[in-house]
Design a protein around this motif. Structure first.
Motif, short mmCIF file in Angstrom:
data_model
loop_
_atom_site.label_atom_id
_atom_site.label_comp_id
_atom_site.label_asym_id
_atom_site.label_seq_id
_atom_site.Cartn_x
_atom_site.Cartn_y
_atom_site.Cartn_z
N SER A 176 -67.66 24.34 51.72
CA SER A 176 -68.68 25.01 50.94
C SER A 176 -70.08 24.72 51.44
CB SER A 176 -68.56 24.59 49.48
OG SER A 176 -68.66 23.20 49.35
N ILE A 198 -64.76 36.13 51.35
CA ILE A 198 -64.11 35.07 52.11
C ILE A 198 -62.60 35.33 52.14
CG2 ILE A 198 -63.80 32.59 52.37
CD1 ILE A 198 -66.74 33.50 52.51
N TYR A 218 -66.21 34.82 45.50
CA TYR A 218 -65.89 34.50 46.89
C TYR A 218 -64.75 35.35 47.43
CZ TYR A 218 -68.59 30.47 45.37
OH TYR A 218 -69.57 29.67 44.82
N GLY A 222 -74.89 32.98 48.85
CA GLY A 222 -75.34 31.62 48.57
C GLY A 222 -76.83 31.48 48.34
N VAL A 259 -72.23 28.28 50.23
CA VAL A 259 -71.28 29.38 50.17
C VAL A 259 -69.89 28.77 50.29
CG1 VAL A 259 -70.46 31.53 51.18
CG2 VAL A 259 -72.91 30.98 51.22
N ARG A 262 -67.45 29.25 53.51
CA ARG A 262 -68.22 30.04 54.48
C ARG A 262 -67.64 30.01 55.88
NH1 ARG A 262 -73.65 29.15 54.22
NH2 ARG A 262 -73.88 30.27 56.17
N ARG A 263 -66.97 28.93 56.24
CA ARG A 263 -66.46 28.83 57.61
C ARG A 263 -65.36 29.84 57.91
NH1 ARG A 263 -63.75 23.20 58.71
NH2 ARG A 263 -63.13 24.29 60.60
N VAL A 293 -71.47 36.13 55.70
CA VAL A 293 -71.92 34.97 54.92
C VAL A 293 -73.43 35.00 54.70
CG1 VAL A 293 -72.12 32.46 54.95
CG2 VAL A 293 -69.99 33.55 55.68
N SER A 330 -73.62 24.94 53.16
CA SER A 330 -74.51 26.03 53.55
C SER A 330 -74.70 26.07 55.05
CB SER A 330 -75.84 25.90 52.83
OG SER A 330 -76.43 24.66 53.11
#
Length: 344
Positions: free
Chosen positions: A16, A189, A185, A296, A281, A284-285, A292, A18
């Protein structure tokens, strides 16, 4: 190595963050912990700032223990109680300053480690916010408390919303400090297999975890190294694979349960306490940068959430990231105490 008095719930990959390295923050010291004492599943040897109590019950067919601090007022008692809800990557003792501040102002303060976090049991089960809310209700019944003000950060903010929706009669006021779940999300995501999340968790190192923690804080403070220390010491334990599995399972809980649809249904006095530089976020990865990038933005998410919650108040902390109560405790506590006083 002597442990400190703070904790982090468990190891976690850069789920998570940023960014994995916060821009503009001072370069932290990077000690090694290879010779440190390992920490097991119950965080033995890791001191909390107040005595820790235990409540035992059944959860999904497993006997579990929920650990909590119950701090009496040190100032003139005002007859009111505050319940603190921690984030995913922390345990209840990261509320140390808040515990002391509220206690000095006459509040009784309850700070549990939710099941799966901190010193509480970590069963390998499917985690749901509804279960954590029921566990919290059970704890309040055990303590003889009918109504509390809830102060909740990050993942705890999601739990706070679910708790207030399930048990509105229990909640006299709700403070949401940079809560996760203010955006869905699942719309951005891709879902992840739990086994894949566990592999990523097991590949984590103290150095990569340090970068993850730094992403929460625009300005790194030396005290934050304690979160890295706990991760490193848990990783030394033979019980670390279970930590990794539980971290992956609680990731799935957060991913599956945004609070966006619940905000308009809240009917308790609510304060949004939002660090304006937070760009967290969740997951995010797992999405491309262009997906992305617009997510966030807590400066905007806070305003949007305020518009969705009837009568909600918003306090914005300029220059602050994901955890205002650690970054600017005086400012955060002043806003918190003022809001609580207004609810008399």
């Amino acid at each position: 190595m002597k442990s400190n008095t703070w904790t982090m719930a468990m190891a976690a990959v850069c789920f998570s963050a940023s960014v994995c390295l916060a821009q503009g923050s001072a370069t932290p010291a990077a000690p090694t912990y290879a010779q440190s004492e390992p920490l097991g599943a119950a965080m033995e040897g890791w001191a909390y700032p107040f005595p820790v109590h235990s409540l035992q019950f059944d959860m999904q067919g497993q006997l579990v223990r929920m650990m909590y601090m119950d701090v009496a007022p040190t100032g003139t008692p005002n007859g009111r109680t505050v319940l603190l809800m921690h984030g995913k990557n922390f345990g209840s003792d990261y509320w140390t300053g808040t515990l002391r501040t509220l206690s000095a102002q006459g509040y009784r303060v309850i700070a549990p480690d939710q099941i799966g976090f901190g010193k509480s049991s970590k069963p390998e089960i499917r985690y749901h916010f509804a279960d954590l809310a029921r566990n919290t209700d059970r704890l309040l019944t055990h303590l003889g408390l009918s109504r509390v003000a809830v102060v909740a950060n990050s993942m705890g903010g999601m739990l706070g919303v679910h708790f207030a929706r399930m048990y509105p009669q229990r909640v006299s006021a709700l403070v949401l400090e940079n809560p996760l779940g203010l955006e869905d999300y699942t719309l951005h995501i891709p879902p992840q297999a739990t086994d894949n999340l566990v592999k990523l968790e097991m590949a984590q190192t103290p150095a990569t975890y340090r970068n993850f923690v730094r992403s929460y804080f625009p300005m790194w403070q030396p005290d934050f190294e304690r979160f890295v220390e706990q991760f490193a010491r848990v990783q030394l334990s033979a019980e670390y694979p279970r930590f990794a599995k539980v971290s992956a399972l609680t990731y799935q809980m957060i991913y599956d349960a945004p609070i966006t649809a619940e905000l308009p249904r809240l009917n308790v006095p609510t304060l949004l306490a939002i660090g304006q530089l937070d760009r967290t976020v969740f997951g995010r990865r797992f999405a491309p940068p262009e997906v992305v990038r617009p997510l966030g933005n807590f400066a905007q998410l806070g305003k949007t959430a305020q518009s969705q919650i009837a009568g909600a108040k918003l306090v914005e902390f300029e220059g602050v990231g994901h955890v205002p109560h650690l970054e600017v405790p005086e400012r955060f506590h002043a806003a918190l105490l003022q809001f609580l006083q207004e609810q008399r």
